[in-house]
Design an enzyme around this catalytic site. Sequence first.
Site, PDB file in Angstrom:
ATOM      1  N   TRP A 123      -0.774  -2.920   8.467  1.00 41.49           N
ATOM      2  CA  TRP A 123      -1.274  -2.638   7.119  1.00 41.49           C
ATOM      3  C   TRP A 123      -1.110  -1.143   6.898  1.00 41.49           C
ATOM      4  O   TRP A 123      -1.286  -0.356   7.828  1.00 41.49           O
ATOM      5  CB  TRP A 123      -2.751  -3.046   7.001  1.00 41.49           C
ATOM      6  CG  TRP A 123      -2.956  -4.510   7.253  1.00 41.49           C
ATOM      7  CD1 TRP A 123      -3.406  -5.088   8.398  1.00 41.49           C
ATOM      8  CD2 TRP A 123      -2.700  -5.574   6.338  1.00 41.49           C
ATOM      9  NE1 TRP A 123      -3.451  -6.452   8.255  1.00 41.49           N
ATOM     10  CE2 TRP A 123      -3.017  -6.779   7.005  1.00 41.49           C
ATOM     11  CE3 TRP A 123      -2.223  -5.646   5.025  1.00 41.49           C
ATOM     12  CZ2 TRP A 123      -2.886  -8.035   6.402  1.00 41.49           C
ATOM     13  CZ3 TRP A 123      -2.100  -6.888   4.429  1.00 41.49           C
ATOM     14  CH2 TRP A 123      -2.424  -8.057   5.103  1.00 41.49           C
ATOM     15  N   THR A 124      -0.824  -0.757   5.656  1.00 43.32           N
ATOM     16  CA  THR A 124      -0.349   0.622   5.498  1.00 43.32           C
ATOM     17  C   THR A 124      -1.189   1.498   4.568  1.00 43.32           C
ATOM     18  O   THR A 124      -0.684   2.476   4.024  1.00 43.32           O
ATOM     19  CB  THR A 124       1.128   0.608   5.035  1.00 43.32           C
ATOM     20  OG1 THR A 124       1.211  -0.100   3.795  1.00 43.32           O
ATOM     21  CG2 THR A 124       2.021  -0.036   6.063  1.00 43.32           C
ATOM     22  N   GLU A 125      -2.451   1.168   4.387  1.00 47.99           N
ATOM     23  CA  GLU A 125      -3.297   2.027   3.545  1.00 47.99           C
ATOM     24  C   GLU A 125      -3.202   3.494   3.978  1.00 47.99           C
ATOM     25  O   GLU A 125      -3.144   4.393   3.153  1.00 47.99           O
ATOM     26  CB  GLU A 125      -4.758   1.593   3.622  1.00 47.99           C
ATOM     27  CG  GLU A 125      -5.106   0.377   2.785  1.00 47.99           C
ATOM     28  CD  GLU A 125      -4.966  -0.911   3.561  1.00 47.99           C
ATOM     29  OE1 GLU A 125      -4.239  -0.921   4.588  1.00 47.99           O
ATOM     30  OE2 GLU A 125      -5.563  -1.923   3.146  1.00 47.99           O
ATOM     31  N   TRP A 165      -6.834 -14.183  11.538  1.00 46.75           N
ATOM     32  CA  TRP A 165      -6.975 -12.719  11.560  1.00 46.75           C
ATOM     33  C   TRP A 165      -8.422 -12.277  11.718  1.00 46.75           C
ATOM     34  O   TRP A 165      -8.707 -11.239  12.285  1.00 46.75           O
ATOM     35  CB  TRP A 165      -6.371 -12.101  10.304  1.00 46.75           C
ATOM     36  CG  TRP A 165      -7.157 -12.306   9.032  1.00 46.75           C
ATOM     37  CD1 TRP A 165      -7.180 -13.414   8.254  1.00 46.75           C
ATOM     38  CD2 TRP A 165      -8.027 -11.354   8.398  1.00 46.75           C
ATOM     39  NE1 TRP A 165      -8.011 -13.233   7.171  1.00 46.75           N
ATOM     40  CE2 TRP A 165      -8.538 -11.970   7.229  1.00 46.75           C
ATOM     41  CE3 TRP A 165      -8.420 -10.056   8.696  1.00 46.75           C
ATOM     42  CZ2 TRP A 165      -9.429 -11.326   6.364  1.00 46.75           C
ATOM     43  CZ3 TRP A 165      -9.304  -9.409   7.830  1.00 46.75           C
ATOM     44  CH2 TRP A 165      -9.795 -10.049   6.681  1.00 46.75           C
ATOM     45  N   ASP A 198      -6.325 -14.754   1.602  1.00 50.91           N
ATOM     46  CA  ASP A 198      -7.434 -13.999   2.194  1.00 50.91           C
ATOM     47  C   ASP A 198      -8.301 -13.312   1.149  1.00 50.91           C
ATOM     48  O   ASP A 198      -7.830 -12.932   0.081  1.00 50.91           O
ATOM     49  CB  ASP A 198      -6.900 -12.941   3.177  1.00 50.91           C
ATOM     50  CG  ASP A 198      -5.929 -11.969   2.520  1.00 50.91           C
ATOM     51  OD1 ASP A 198      -5.128 -12.421   1.679  1.00 50.91           O
ATOM     52  OD2 ASP A 198      -5.961 -10.764   2.847  1.00 50.91           O
ATOM     53  N   GLU A 199      -9.567 -13.173   1.518  1.00 48.32           N
ATOM     54  CA  GLU A 199     -10.508 -12.260   0.878  1.00 48.32           C
ATOM     55  C   GLU A 199     -10.665 -12.430  -0.635  1.00 48.32           C
ATOM     56  O   GLU A 199     -10.842 -11.452  -1.348  1.00 48.32           O
ATOM     57  CB  GLU A 199     -10.135 -10.804   1.207  1.00 48.32           C
ATOM     58  CG  GLU A 199     -10.172 -10.522   2.690  1.00 48.32           C
ATOM     59  CD  GLU A 199      -9.978  -9.057   3.040  1.00 48.32           C
ATOM     60  OE1 GLU A 199     -10.866  -8.506   3.711  1.00 48.32           O
ATOM     61  OE2 GLU A 199      -8.947  -8.461   2.672  1.00 48.32           O
ATOM     62  N   HIS A 203      -6.249 -10.449  -3.926  1.00 49.99           N
ATOM     63  CA  HIS A 203      -5.401  -9.282  -3.642  1.00 49.99           C
ATOM     64  C   HIS A 203      -4.295  -9.155  -4.689  1.00 49.99           C
ATOM     65  O   HIS A 203      -3.153  -8.821  -4.356  1.00 49.99           O
ATOM     66  CB  HIS A 203      -4.780  -9.385  -2.243  1.00 49.99           C
ATOM     67  CG  HIS A 203      -5.728  -8.971  -1.145  1.00 49.99           C
ATOM     68  ND1 HIS A 203      -5.929  -7.667  -0.803  1.00 49.99           N
ATOM     69  CD2 HIS A 203      -6.532  -9.717  -0.339  1.00 49.99           C
ATOM     70  CE1 HIS A 203      -6.823  -7.616   0.194  1.00 49.99           C
ATOM     71  NE2 HIS A 203      -7.206  -8.835   0.475  1.00 49.99           N
ATOM     72  N   ARG A 250       0.851  -1.211   0.000  1.00 48.18           N
ATOM     73  CA  ARG A 250       0.000   0.000   0.000  1.00 48.18           C
ATOM     74  C   ARG A 250       0.875   1.246   0.000  1.00 48.18           C
ATOM     75  O   ARG A 250       0.590   2.232  -0.659  1.00 48.18           O
ATOM     76  CB  ARG A 250      -0.948  -0.019   1.189  1.00 48.18           C
ATOM     77  CG  ARG A 250      -2.235  -0.795   0.984  1.00 48.18           C
ATOM     78  CD  ARG A 250      -2.037  -2.197   0.435  1.00 48.18           C
ATOM     79  NE  ARG A 250      -3.247  -2.968   0.303  1.00 48.18           N
ATOM     80  CZ  ARG A 250      -3.684  -3.855   1.202  1.00 48.18           C
ATOM     81  NH1 ARG A 250      -2.970  -4.109   2.290  1.00 48.18           N
ATOM     82  NH2 ARG A 250      -4.806  -4.513   0.990  1.00 48.18           N
ATOM     83  N   ASP A 297       0.531  -6.975  -3.161  1.00 52.29           N
ATOM     84  CA  ASP A 297      -0.907  -6.754  -2.928  1.00 52.29           C
ATOM     85  C   ASP A 297      -1.404  -5.882  -4.071  1.00 52.29           C
ATOM     86  O   ASP A 297      -0.606  -5.418  -4.900  1.00 52.29           O
ATOM     87  CB  ASP A 297      -1.172  -6.101  -1.562  1.00 52.29           C
ATOM     88  CG  ASP A 297      -2.546  -6.483  -1.000  1.00 52.29           C
ATOM     89  OD1 ASP A 297      -3.554  -6.217  -1.683  1.00 52.29           O
ATOM     90  OD2 ASP A 297      -2.600  -7.055   0.087  1.00 52.29           O
ATOM     91  N   ASP A 311      -2.972  -0.889  12.616  1.00 47.26           N
ATOM     92  CA  ASP A 311      -3.366   0.225  11.741  1.00 47.26           C
ATOM     93  C   ASP A 311      -4.583   0.966  12.296  1.00 47.26           C
ATOM     94  O   ASP A 311      -5.015   1.963  11.724  1.00 47.26           O
ATOM     95  CB  ASP A 311      -3.649  -0.253  10.305  1.00 47.26           C
ATOM     96  CG  ASP A 311      -4.668  -1.377  10.239  1.00 47.26           C
ATOM     97  OD1 ASP A 311      -4.978  -1.974  11.298  1.00 47.26           O
ATOM     98  OD2 ASP A 311      -5.158  -1.670   9.140  1.00 47.26           O
ATOM     99  N   TYR A 351      -4.093  -5.614  15.106  1.00 46.19           N
ATOM    100  CA  TYR A 351      -4.009  -4.784  13.904  1.00 46.19           C
ATOM    101  C   TYR A 351      -3.604  -3.368  14.305  1.00 46.19           C
ATOM    102  O   TYR A 351      -4.436  -2.566  14.744  1.00 46.19           O
ATOM    103  CB  TYR A 351      -5.341  -4.798  13.151  1.00 46.19           C
ATOM    104  CG  TYR A 351      -5.427  -5.941  12.143  1.00 46.19           C
ATOM    105  CD1 TYR A 351      -5.001  -7.219  12.482  1.00 46.19           C
ATOM    106  CD2 TYR A 351      -5.905  -5.726  10.854  1.00 46.19           C
ATOM    107  CE1 TYR A 351      -5.056  -8.264  11.564  1.00 46.19           C
ATOM    108  CE2 TYR A 351      -5.965  -6.771   9.930  1.00 46.19           C
ATOM    109  CZ  TYR A 351      -5.531  -8.030  10.299  1.00 46.19           C
ATOM    110  OH  TYR A 351      -5.579  -9.051   9.387  1.00 46.19           O
TER     111      TYR A 351
HETATM  112  C1  ACM Z   1      -6.254  -9.375   6.040  1.00 40.68           C
HETATM  113  O1  ACM Z   1      -6.319  -8.475   6.892  1.00 40.68           O
HETATM  114  N1  ACM Z   1      -6.903  -9.241   4.887  1.00 40.68           N
HETATM  115  C2  ACM Z   1      -5.494 -10.581   6.259  1.00 40.68           C
END
Ligand code: ACM
Length: 692
Positions: free
Chosen positions: A472-474, A399, A332-333, A277, A171, A200, A426, A424
């Site tokens: 996480w660095t958004e 997570w 993930d996701e 991702h 990110r 990502d 962030d 987390y």
């Molecule tokens: C995640 O936070 N999508 C692993």
Amino acid sequence: MNRFLRLLPVMLLLTGTSCRTRIPEPECLLPRPTSIEHQRGALPLNFPLRLSIEAPDTTAATLRHFVLASGLPVEPASRPDDTPSRSAADERPALHLHLENNAALPASEEGYRLTITRRGIALRSRGEAGLFYGIQTLLQLHDRYGKRLPALEITDAPRFSYRGLHLDVSRHFFDAAFVKKQLRMMATLKLNRLHWHLTDGAGWRVAIDRYPELTGQAAWRHGATWQAWRDGGGRYCRREDPQAAGGYYTKAEIRDVVAFADSLHITIIPEIEFPAHSEEVLAVYPALSCSGEPYTTGDFCIGNEATFEFLENVLTEILELFPSTMIHIGGDEASKTAWATCPKCRARMQREGLTSTDELQSYAIRRIGRFLAEHGRRMIGWDEILDGGLAPDAVVMSWRGEEGGRKAAAAGHDVVMTPGSHCYLDGYQDNPTREPQAFSGYLPLRKVYSYDPAPTAMPGREHILGVQANLWTEYIPTPEQAEYMLYPRLFALSEVAWSTPEGKEYADFHRRALWLTERARAAGYRTFDLMHEEGERRESLTPIDHLARGCRVDYAAPWSERYAAGGAGALTDGVRGSWSYGTCWQGFLECDVDVTLDLGEVRPLREVTADFIQWYSAWIWLPRRVEISVSDDGRQFRTLATLGNDYPEEAERPAYRAFGWQGSDHGRYIRYRALHNGRPGGWLFTDEIVVH
Ligand code: ACM
Ligand code: ZN
């Protein structure tokens, strides 16, 4: 009291060299060691300590090199073999490091015993890592006490073998020097795994020779910040573009960082995101998506053999760079939407006898797991890798809360716990209306510290390998901001990972965290200012008494069970919400808050008010309008107030606003209507209708 007796403590403090003096207990060690026995006296460090090492040659050489460069006041022993000498010149205090298989020492090779007496220091361990961690402890003592180390004996070993930090460099890209700086702090904290989130949708960050477009294009974008890039359409550009922002690590940089980490007993686990991702990959190699078109999805096509060829080729180069046994493959996701209709994916499902897209994901994950196993590695992935069935030797990183991890552990899988609720980093660490913009939630230091990844009653707790903090660095565009979000919360995580839960006490930890924060700042880390932490939302700390407390509430539209906050009594229980919208706030999904309170009898009224939240990233908005009305009989209502809202809907910074009426009136029934702004999937959150 006799005057002399009152002065005694002061005199003892002032006569610092007296052997009867006790130096204050070390409040500097973080993570907290398993046991500390304080002795009388102290070791003066007016001259350098003689260094002697009893260990096999290569280990001794590594340790000597490390200790001599560490800042400890030592000089190498005069004898070339470094064994303790009895010559007169060597009567000076020594730092002895012993690598020995001694049953009296902690069983873990990461454990150690550190003994400081007036005559010198002995550090013993069964493993090189244990000696390394003992030196870290010694460094903290030296930093705290300088030229007079307190005599003591510390016996110490980690609670968990996996003590991790995850860093998202997709990110926003953080250069190798930044990563090495954080590795140094990780070593101080006795953390031993860096989970490097290298790929990502917002950028690919590692050179892969076979696929030059990954760094020729997928590592570069218009928009220096993730937000600007997202708002501009999330496109990539060529590196040569004058507006290109981003970056990647060359293979030489990766090797250098991996070797540096190794010297600090830290293993780097690379993550290559799959099967989702991966927007950045599919933008430059669109044939690997179900549609064959760029910018349509972040999911690889699982029906296409070329997907597996690509990933195995990438992983082959990754395995050359990273000696870590564990390799993280994301998992993930995945949206899985395109898989359901893609002819190639459907054909794969038919051929393999798969009945759902969950099973298709499981097929893809198992296949990559097999590839890694054939190359002597072990797959680790986010907890979605459980969906549709999991290979027995895969490691699950939990997570989405702890549930996945708990289930996996009970079923015999090894697990690393990193639930969003506690790990987390962030999220906001203090008052969200004042802090720099963060991603979501409120995660103060105290909450990170409170986490127990493997409580005593947990089935399969022996499968909990450890715990990890994720960055996480958004919303973290600069190295300074990254450090601000990491420290001191990573201090708390390190203590969760290393120290036993027995003897856990926040006040004690907080003192040590203050000390270490100050030291980290002096060493050039830009930490959060723990000294001036504001703490939890004031309103939530003590219940509020008011006319409607305990009164019945009728709901014209129901609250959401996901955010019930206790259900029917939540809005008149006197309990106000915290900074976290998940705590004591009642949530209403896609509907108005329309409630009527019955005070039981007509009462004089001076005020009716309720607080609401706007939290854009959680799709929570302040009401568009509020109407407050009153009635004596529950049928005829008079309007007390109609209130507008001028806080912009697009404002991403969290806001907590009161919408209320003040005046002089009376009534038995109070109707409070807060109008939803009409956004699909949008929420209203309120905590209490306060009446005076
Ligand atoms: C995640 O936070 N999508 C692993
Ligand atoms: Zn497909």
